[in-house]
Design a protein around this motif. Structure first.
Motif, mmCIF file in Angstrom:
data_model
loop_
_atom_site.group_PDB
_atom_site.id
_atom_site.type_symbol
_atom_site.label_atom_id
_atom_site.label_comp_id
_atom_site.label_asym_id
_atom_site.label_seq_id
_atom_site.Cartn_x
_atom_site.Cartn_y
_atom_site.Cartn_z
ATOM 1 N N UNK A 263 46.125 43.819 36.164
ATOM 2 C CA UNK A 263 46.102 42.682 36.875
ATOM 3 C C UNK A 263 44.560 42.318 36.052
ATOM 4 N N UNK A 264 44.633 41.093 37.008
ATOM 5 C CA UNK A 264 43.677 40.105 36.548
ATOM 6 C C UNK A 264 43.767 38.956 38.104
ATOM 7 N N UNK A 290 53.594 31.854 33.000
ATOM 8 C CA UNK A 290 52.615 32.539 33.394
ATOM 9 C C UNK A 290 53.290 33.485 34.811
ATOM 10 N N UNK A 291 53.257 34.551 34.726
ATOM 11 C CA UNK A 291 53.805 35.087 35.809
ATOM 12 C C UNK A 291 52.784 36.021 37.583
ATOM 13 N N UNK A 314 47.037 40.219 30.513
ATOM 14 C CA UNK A 314 47.089 40.229 28.592
ATOM 15 C C UNK A 314 46.909 38.180 29.650
ATOM 16 N N UNK A 315 47.748 37.510 30.473
ATOM 17 C CA UNK A 315 47.246 35.720 30.780
ATOM 18 C C UNK A 315 46.332 35.349 31.043
ATOM 19 N N UNK A 316 45.645 36.655 31.479
ATOM 20 C CA UNK A 316 44.146 35.836 32.187
ATOM 21 C C UNK A 316 43.753 34.719 31.234
ATOM 22 N N UNK A 317 43.281 35.260 30.191
ATOM 23 C CA UNK A 317 42.593 33.849 29.023
ATOM 24 C C UNK A 317 42.940 32.794 29.339
ATOM 25 N N UNK A 318 44.355 32.399 29.221
ATOM 26 C CA UNK A 318 45.432 31.609 29.421
ATOM 27 C C UNK A 318 45.413 30.616 30.672
ATOM 28 N N UNK A 335 34.932 27.703 40.239
ATOM 29 C CA UNK A 335 36.051 28.537 38.748
ATOM 30 C C UNK A 335 35.987 30.288 39.070
ATOM 31 N N UNK A 336 36.516 31.194 39.666
ATOM 32 C CA UNK A 336 36.166 32.127 38.973
ATOM 33 C C UNK A 336 37.020 33.520 38.345
ATOM 34 N N UNK A 337 37.087 34.259 37.757
ATOM 35 C CA UNK A 337 37.564 35.247 37.738
ATOM 36 C C UNK A 337 37.487 36.799 36.927
ATOM 37 N N UNK A 338 38.102 38.094 37.210
ATOM 38 C CA UNK A 338 37.910 38.972 36.910
ATOM 39 C C UNK A 338 38.751 39.555 36.387
ATOM 40 N N UNK A 339 39.140 40.225 35.620
ATOM 41 C CA UNK A 339 39.720 41.473 35.091
ATOM 42 C C UNK A 339 39.578 42.543 34.686
ATOM 43 N N UNK A 340 38.710 42.941 36.004
ATOM 44 C CA UNK A 340 38.704 44.185 35.603
ATOM 45 C C UNK A 340 38.863 45.380 37.468
#
Ligand code: ASP
Ligand code: MG
Length: 408
Positions: A263-264, A290-291, A314-318, A335-340
């Motif tokens: 998950x991300x 993207x689901x 896998x869809x995180x970057x896009x 905008x914030x993001x976290x893929x960990x």
């Protein structure tokens, strides 16, 4: 006398010796007086081998021809298994998917079964043969060979069981059932005797390694009793059935703990709090195919609100790129993001009639100082998003806390 569909996966028919073990197993069921339809996969590694052959010849092979090629894998095993049964003095007859009219749509490499005309199989059963059918394959209205997507033999078996109104569909594989959680994370994890279809679907992240999820949906729709067991052991495996049949239901609240490392999480802060915002944010994500899994929107303040959702890693970057564009249009603050991150889910139909489960989960996590980043619930599931470093501890403490381990 019952009608039983047995499915054997690739590792169960990996070589002549294994095929012999499978034949002996089928014969033991036969000797109990049952009618048997067997569905087999290709020998393990064979589907991959064929795929790489195709890629060697043509990097972008025509999907129709890929299906013609892949279907040979299962055709080899139906013939060999029938020969093994003959060698043991039993009547057996092999059939490809098209020979028994497993009619699918024309979506090559990911076809869906539309109808099965069980006539040919019934005829062979009446002639006292053990029927051996190639999994994973079918035929479309135009007579083209199709395949059902990786792991599709499970779905072939369940679909055949539904069409023939079999008493049980037994999926034999290299694991002996569905566990309370992944034994690699919790060595104390226990094999479940029974599980409902709904629970199995919610445990998809654990169960997917055991069963193609689409086959469980199929089994639920047609009320096919599904048993997952090991080819190489005599244990009874796990029975997946509906709630009324699943006897243990009276006192078990939690059946298992599923988790997902893929998950991300993405957050957009300070968007206008008015109708149409969720659509403005998630529309472009959906358009990019993207689901989205979990979604949270905070209570708005100062006319703005925050929005967080999760996607596959896998869809995180896009997704991040799309969200940054959306943020510009909506004049969002950030905008914030976290893929960990990971998702941990507590699953059990017993939750419907027991209050306080979610709170108990939060208490157990707090005791280990684990921070919950997001929460979502359904009738039979509570999921939390955590930092990936905390996954093992979280699953272990919940497994222990909800008494899922082996009784000592
Ligand atoms: N042979 C196919 C695969 O490897 C189908 C199956 O095994 O279920 O995906
Ligand atoms: Mg499989």
């Amino acid at each position: 006398m019952a009608l039983i569909v047995q499915k054997y996966g690739g590792t169960s028919v990996a070589n002549p010796e294994c095929i012999g073990i499978v034949a002996d197993r089928i014969i033991r069921t036969r000797q109990q007086g049952h009618d048997i339809v067997v569905v087999v996969s290709a020998m393990s590694g064979e589907t991959n081998r064929l795929l790489s052959l195709a890629k060697e010849i043509n990097p972008d092979p025509d999907p129709r021809e890929v299906d013609v090629l892949l279907a040979t894998g299962e055709q080899v095993t139906i013939a060999l298994l029938s020969m093994a049964l003959h060698a043991r003095g039993f009547k057996a007859c092999s059939f490809t998917g098209s020979q028994v009219h497993i009619l699918t749509d024309s979506a090559h490499n990911k076809a869906r079964i539309k109808k099965i005309d069980g006539q040919r199989v019934r005829q062979a059963l009446e002639d006292k043969a053990i029927v051996v059918v190639a999994g994973f394959q079918g035929v479309d209205e135009q007579g083209n060979i199709t395949t059902l997507g990786r792991g599709g033999s499970d779905t072939s078996a369940v679909a055949l069981a539904a069409a023939l109104k079999a008493d049980e569909c037994q999926i034999y594989t290299d694991v002996d059932g569905v566990y309370t959680t992944d034994p690699r994370v919790v060595p104390d994890a226990r094999r479940l005797d029974t599980l409902t279809y709904e629970e199995m679907l919610e445990m998809a992240s654990l169960g997917a390694k055991v069963l193609q999820i689409r086959s469980v949906e199929f089994a639920q729709k047609y009320q096919v009793k599904l048993r997952v067991a090991s080819t190489f052991s005599e244990e009874g495996g796990t029975l997946i059935t509906d709630e009324n049949e699943s006897k243990k239901m009276e006192n078990v609240v939690i059946s298992g703990i599923a988790f997902n490392r893929d998950e991300a999480k993405l957050t957009i802060l300070g968007v206008p709090d008015h109708p149409g915002i969720a659509h403005a944010i998630l529309g472009p994500i959906a358009d990019a195919n993207i689901e989205v899994d979990m979604i949270i929107q905070n209570i708005g303040r100062d006319g703005t609100t925050d929005f967080t959702f999760t996607v596959h890693r896998n869809d995180y970057k896009s997704a991040l790129k799309i969200l940054q564009d959306v943020a510009e249009q909506l004049e969002a603050r950030e905008v914030l993001g976290d893929d960990n991150i990971v998702k941990v889910s507590l699953v059990g139909v017993g939750m419907r009639s027991h209050a306080g489960i979610a709170d108990e989960m939060f208490r157990l996590l707090a005791e280990k100082d684990i921070n919950i980043q997001m929460i979502s619930t359904s009738e039979i599931k509570v999921s939390v998003i955590l930092h990936e470093h905390q996954l093992d501890t979280a699953v272990q403490v919940l497994h222990e806390g909800f008494g899922l381990g082996r009784p000592d």
